[in-house]
Each structure stands twice: as structure tokens, then as C-alpha cells.
Design a protein around this motif. Sequence first.
Motif, PDB file in Angstrom:
ATOM      1  N   ASP A  66      20.181 -53.625 -78.758  1.00  0.00           N
ATOM      2  CA  ASP A  66      19.536 -53.070 -79.935  1.00  0.00           C
ATOM      3  C   ASP A  66      19.711 -51.619 -80.621  1.00  0.00           C
ATOM      4  O   ASP A  66      19.021 -50.533 -78.696  1.00  0.00           O
ATOM      5  N   LEU A  67      20.887 -50.881 -80.462  1.00  0.00           N
ATOM      6  CA  LEU A  67      20.581 -49.166 -80.716  1.00  0.00           C
ATOM      7  C   LEU A  67      20.086 -48.744 -81.749  1.00  0.00           C
ATOM      8  O   LEU A  67      20.124 -49.284 -83.153  1.00  0.00           O
ATOM      9  N   PRO A  68      18.770 -48.084 -82.070  1.00  0.00           N
ATOM     10  CA  PRO A  68      17.501 -47.427 -82.332  1.00  0.00           C
ATOM     11  C   PRO A  68      18.804 -46.418 -83.175  1.00  0.00           C
ATOM     12  O   PRO A  68      19.745 -45.761 -82.754  1.00  0.00           O
TER      13      PRO A  68
ATOM     14  N   GLN B 109      20.849 -45.674 -76.327  1.00  0.00           N
ATOM     15  CA  GLN B 109      22.169 -44.767 -76.240  1.00  0.00           C
ATOM     16  C   GLN B 109      22.240 -44.315 -75.161  1.00  0.00           C
ATOM     17  O   GLN B 109      23.186 -42.853 -74.959  1.00  0.00           O
TER      18      GLN B 109
ATOM     19  N   HIS C  72      16.050 -40.447 -81.980  1.00  0.00           N
ATOM     20  CA  HIS C  72      16.720 -40.831 -80.515  1.00  0.00           C
ATOM     21  C   HIS C  72      16.028 -39.648 -79.291  1.00  0.00           C
ATOM     22  O   HIS C  72      15.879 -38.390 -80.065  1.00  0.00           O
TER      23      HIS C  72
ATOM     24  N   TRP D 276      10.644 -41.413 -70.466  1.00  0.00           N
ATOM     25  CA  TRP D 276      11.940 -41.735 -70.501  1.00  0.00           C
ATOM     26  C   TRP D 276      12.495 -40.259 -70.639  1.00  0.00           C
ATOM     27  O   TRP D 276      13.245 -39.519 -70.396  1.00  0.00           O
TER      28      TRP D 276
ATOM     29  N   PRO E 104      16.453 -46.250 -72.759  1.00  0.00           N
ATOM     30  CA  PRO E 104      17.398 -46.787 -74.505  1.00  0.00           C
ATOM     31  C   PRO E 104      18.612 -46.680 -73.725  1.00  0.00           C
ATOM     32  O   PRO E 104      19.043 -46.065 -73.362  1.00  0.00           O
TER      33      PRO E 104
END
Length: 812
Positions: free
Chosen positions: A233-235, A57, A240, A100, A55
Motif C-alpha cells: 500500500d503506497l499512499p 515509500q 508523505h 516515524w 511507510p
Amino acid sequence: MSACAPPHTHPHPPHRPAPGPRRFPLEGADLSAAVAVFLIALPLSLGIALATGAPLQAGLVAAAVGGIVTGRFGGCPLQVSGPAAGLTVVTADLIHRYGWRATCGITVLAGLAQLALGCLRVARGALAVSPAVVHGMLAGIGITIAVAQLHIVLGGSPDSSVLANLRALPAQLADLHPAAVSMSVLTLALLLAWPRLPGRVGRMLRVVPAALVAVAGATATAALAGLTLPRVDLPSWRSHALAGLPEGPVSGVVAAVLTTTLVCSVQSLLGAVAVDKLLAARPGPQSRVRRSDLNRELLGQGAANIVSGSLGGLPVAGVAVRSTANVNSGAVSRNSTMLHGVLVVVAALLMVPVLEEIPLASLAALVMAVGIQMVSLHHIRTVTRHREVLVYVATTLGVVFLGVLQGVLLGVAVAVAVALHRLTRTRITHDEKEGVHRVRVRGQLTFLAVPRLSRALHLVPQGAHAVVELDGSFMDHAAYESLQDWRSTHTARGGTAELAGRRGGIRTSEQVPATECQCRPWTPWRNHQSCFAGSAAAPAGREAAHELARGISSFQRNTAPLVREELARLAREGQRPSQLFLTCADSRLVTSMITASGPGDLFVVRNIGNLVPPAGEEHGDDSVAAAIEYAVDVLGVRSITVCGHSGCGAMQALLATGAGDGGTPLQRWLRHGLPSLARSAGERHGRPRLAGREPADAVERLCLANVVQQLAHLRAHGPVGRALAKGELELHGMYFHVGEAQAYLLAETEGAAGFERVTEGAAGGVRQDVGGDVRQDVDGGDGQDVDGGVGQEVGGGVGRGVGTVEEARGGR
């Protein structure tokens, strides 16, 4: 205020107002450095996260944690930590195998392993890894990154292995996405062109990091052109993912933790050493920035990986690009690295809409450029020069096709094999020319080479002259014994044998026997008078002649082979000394030892009492004046040094009997010291001091005054005066205390002449002003000569050891 102070103790002196509290003292240099590092870290963190498949982030989390946690607790204050390109391949493989959340758990375990290693204080051991292995590892990781990101640059998506990416590359080239390719090309063009902007405007613009300009330019162009292509694309931070426990075979998890620990630790420790070198080369005072504590740095990196993995961030390590920017931006404390982490947190929370406009192709191009730069041509040239190409290539290919841990282990194995091969591969040859038999040994002389050495030595016939050339750096006990036995036998049968080291001698595992001369070239002169035991058979009157002959024989055997090439060069080129050194004829003053100088460095004049007869008053003795004229007008020396010493017999004679026009030649010569005697007996405040103290006795006071007085005599000589007026010559005073083996240079101490101690690393140079006054040179500095001398930055100085800083460090 001390914790044990009584409550009524005033925390500050009454004459100084108490300053306000400064819990976070931030200087302007740290603030500007933090902004510069933040502007580099933001796009790179996103790009590395994209390259690993994590991700996005996670890259920001790692950058923030690396800046704040490692910046606060690490042992290298100016090293910037965060997601590193060197960890991209490792992390991508972990995500592909375990997912992840499990990768985050492995990062936490790697941090715990780093804490354990830091507590065991084994950080220095990581530096024992061959540089060829480290550079090969980085090159392999760089190739892997570049090949993978090339697919995103072309508008596709990469596979998990290099081979798969290479096989899929032709199909990807046939299916290009024009929008992605155009943004990638624009990013690469800005990356290359921005640091090369010419002129004053270019220098001003280059303050902005090229990585930020490249990504911002591509983002703005894509937005203005309305291009449709994948973007960041930052959810939401609410979704998180945090760390989880890895599942799978224990051996695989252990290998993953070890790999992550190894790469993170080695890269961080080598980065800390590199930061120390950058700091040493940075102009300006470095007193506030201490050298790296590698064990503490390992603890700080471990703590950062624990926090980063727990918060769902990428593994953390020291990053070369950001650390270099931090140092070059003038950072002076760890506050710059911590503030850069705070800025990353602010950006991650407040700049999400801006970040989501960045095209993925632009980030991929940025990371691909970083990967290509990891294959350093400088490193390739270095390993080639040191004959370690095989280790470099094996490590690189192992990382590319097998994995990081496997590639590093392969590189270490090859490095050990190469070292063993060099240790056992010794080339021994024998040839004869003009009656001289030469046995050449190239390589390390160990017991494995003794049979071949013995065969070569037995090819030398009895009674012949033999020269054994040792071209290596080590000789073990067996080889030493074999060589010495042959030499003794050969000389006993009427032959001669000479041992020569083509590279300045060879180190053996044996101590020199007590019966041999212990005076070796360029080593401490210890027990010099006991080197040659007196011959019982020689008459007492002939002992001096025997001692002289033994000394000459020792020179021909030990020193001549080392200096023959240098002396041959001087014979061809003639003498070109830069200093005239005028000192006493006392046998205890060895000028070459005191100044760490060699042949051709000093033009030396020695006489009783280091006296300079005043101009026009030589009265039949023009030798000193002739030497001064020859040195200044013919040789063109840049400096003249008058060196006195403790316990000078001439000064003692002056004090005891004075001097006159009649009497012995010695008394007539000592009349040139009468002005020194008058200066020594003059007013107390005008007498020279020694390192801030009064002279120990009248003799020492006269020795110091004599140096100052002879400098005054020097300035009255025509050649010296003319050269001083043109600024082509400098005068220096020096005092050597024989009993202390301590040199002092003439300086100004509170308005009066004084002699300052010369020590290793002392600050401030000393120079003699052309007008006759003595002053302190704020731009000077002392350096330690490689042969043990002390260098004084005086624009000429004394010999190779007391010359300019460059001379003091490397000699001529």
C-alpha cells in the motif's frame, strides 16, 4: 582548458577536432550494471521498509538517495548504498519508541554525526573493531529479522521483540493463512531454484536477479489466482511524512543516534573494503576505479542520511548484495550507482499500480531469506578457526535479546577480555629426554610469566644441554632479560642453551645488542662483514678459519632451527628444482638473496664469467655441459637463466688481454668468451641496451653482450635444443647491477635485445622465445614475493622470487 588561460587560447590542438560536450559520460557497462542493481534494490527496499514498520515509500526514498547522493559524494565509487537489512532492527526499535517522524529526525542527526567523524578522519578506526563482533552483530540482526518476518510469512503480524515473537510463534502456527503461506513458499522456492538453473538457457536466465523473479512470480501468481491477501500500500506522495524532532529523554535520543551512526558507519566502511577486494579479484584493467577513500565514504554516507531523513526515508548504509551485483556486472564508475538511484525515482513515480500488486507475504519471505543469509556459516568457521567463538556468540545473543548497541558493547567487552586472557595465559613446561632438557613456552612471554619461566629454567641442572622452545609472537623486556641472564649463567657454568622458535622465531621488544651477529635469516643483509668482530688474540692467518667457525655457529644457533624441517623434507624427497641458474662465481652475487629463493628451488652452476662453452668445444672441461644435461634430462628443469653482473672481473680480463689456446688455465677458460667480445664490438644497433640507455662503459657493454651470447651457446646443446623444440623449456637472460642492487631481465626493445628493469608491480612479463628471438610477453606480470623477491611471470622464471605469479606471491 585551464581557468587561467587567456581568452584566445584554443582549447584543443589544431589537428584534433573538439569533441562534443559530455556532462554525464555513461558507458554501456555502467548502464547494464545500474539496471541489474535497480532490479535487486526495488523489491528489497520495499521488503526492508515493511520489516521496520515504516511507510513503504521510505524504502524507495532511501534507495534513491543512497544511489544518487552517496554515489556522487562517497569515497567508494562502486559501493551501492540504500536501506540495509543490518539497520532493520535498529530502525524498527526507533519507530516503536519514538514514532516515524522522530525516527527520520534521528536519521538526520546520525548523518550529521557521520559528517563530523568524516571531517575528523577517523574512518580507519572503525576497522579496528574485531571481525567477530561485526559478524556477530550481523548474525544477531539476521536472527531478529528472520523471526519477525516469519509471522508475516505465516499470515500474521510480528511483535517488537524477539522473545515476544518466539512466544507467539506456536499460536501463529496454529492459525495459518494458506494464501500468505503459499505465496511465501513460492517466493522462497524461486529464490533458491533460480540461481541453480542448469544448462545454457539457465545461464542466460540467471542474468535476471533471483529476488526480482521471486517477487514477480509470486505477484503474478496471486493476481492470476485471485488470492485475497494483504498487498503493498503506497499512499499518495502528497501525504508523505517528513522528518520531525525526536521527543523524550536526551540520553535515550543520544543513544539512538549513536546506535544508528555506529551501525551505518561500520557496515558502510566494511562494505567499502569488501568492494575493493572484489575489484582486485575482477579480471580486466582496473585503472579507472580507484581504491576507496574511507573518510570520504563516511562523508558521503552522512550526507545521504541527512537527505534521506529530511525527505522521510530510512537510514542509509552500504549494502553488500547490491554492491556485489554492481561489481560483478562490470561497472566502471560511480555513474552506475547514481543511475540506479534515478531508476528507483522513476519507478516510485510511474510504477505505483504495479508495485501495489505485490503481496506482503512475498516481501516478508524475501527479507526473511536475507536475514537467514546474514548468519553466515563461513563467518562461523572463520571465528572458530581463530578461537573467537565466545566473542561471536556473546555479540549475537546480546543483539538478539538486548539490542544492537548493547550487543555490540557486550561483544567488544568480551573481545577485550579474551585478548587479555590470551596475553596473561602462558603455558610453560619442562621435560627431559635422552639428556636434553626442553623448556616449552606457549603463549605471549610477558612479565606476568617471568616467575613461572624462572622456576622452569632452574629445573635444568648445571652443565646440561637445554633447548628453550618459544611458541609465541611477543616477548617483553622483563622476560627477555630473565631469559638472557639465565642463558649467560648456564653457559658460563659449562652448559649449552639453544633458543628455538617453533613458528619461525619470536619478536621481542629489545633490539639485538651490537655485540651479537645482526645477520638474521630472511632479513636484509646489512653490515654483514661487521657482524663478527675480529678476535684480537687470533693470528692474522687464522682469522678466516675463526670467521668460518663463527658463521657456522651462527647458522646452527639461528637458522638451523628454522630450516631443519624443510631440509628434512628435501632429504626425504630429493631435489626437484624447476630452474637452472647459471651465473658468475663472483662472491658478491648471492643467488638466494637476489631471487628470494630457498633450499631446493635453484640448481645453480657458477663459473668465471657465467660462460657456456659451445657444444663440442669443451676441450677437456665438460663440467658445464654435464650440469646442463643433468638439469634438463634428469631433473627436468623448466627454465634456464644466464645471469651476468656489473663489474665482472672475467669480462675486464677479456677486454684487457683477450684469450688464447695457451697460457694459464684462466686464459684458456676465457676463450669461451671471445664470441661475446666479438658481439660487443659489432654493429651498434645490434648491441643490447640497458633499460633504454646505452651501457655506461665497455665493460658493461661486454657483460650485457655476454649474457645474450651465452644464451645462443645454450641453444646449441643437444638436451637444451630438444627440450626447446618440445616446448618444455624456456631460456632467460638476466643482468644484476651490484652497485644499484637492481635486477634486469632480457626483453625486446624496439626490435633489439635489451634489459628491462625489474620493479615491484611492473607490468608485462619477459620471456625468451624457443626460436632464439627475445620478445615481450603481454600476458606476464611482476609480483612482489613475500620475502622481498620480485616475481616475473615467465612460465618458470628465476627461483622462487622470479617464478610464476603464484610462486612470487607465496613461494613454494
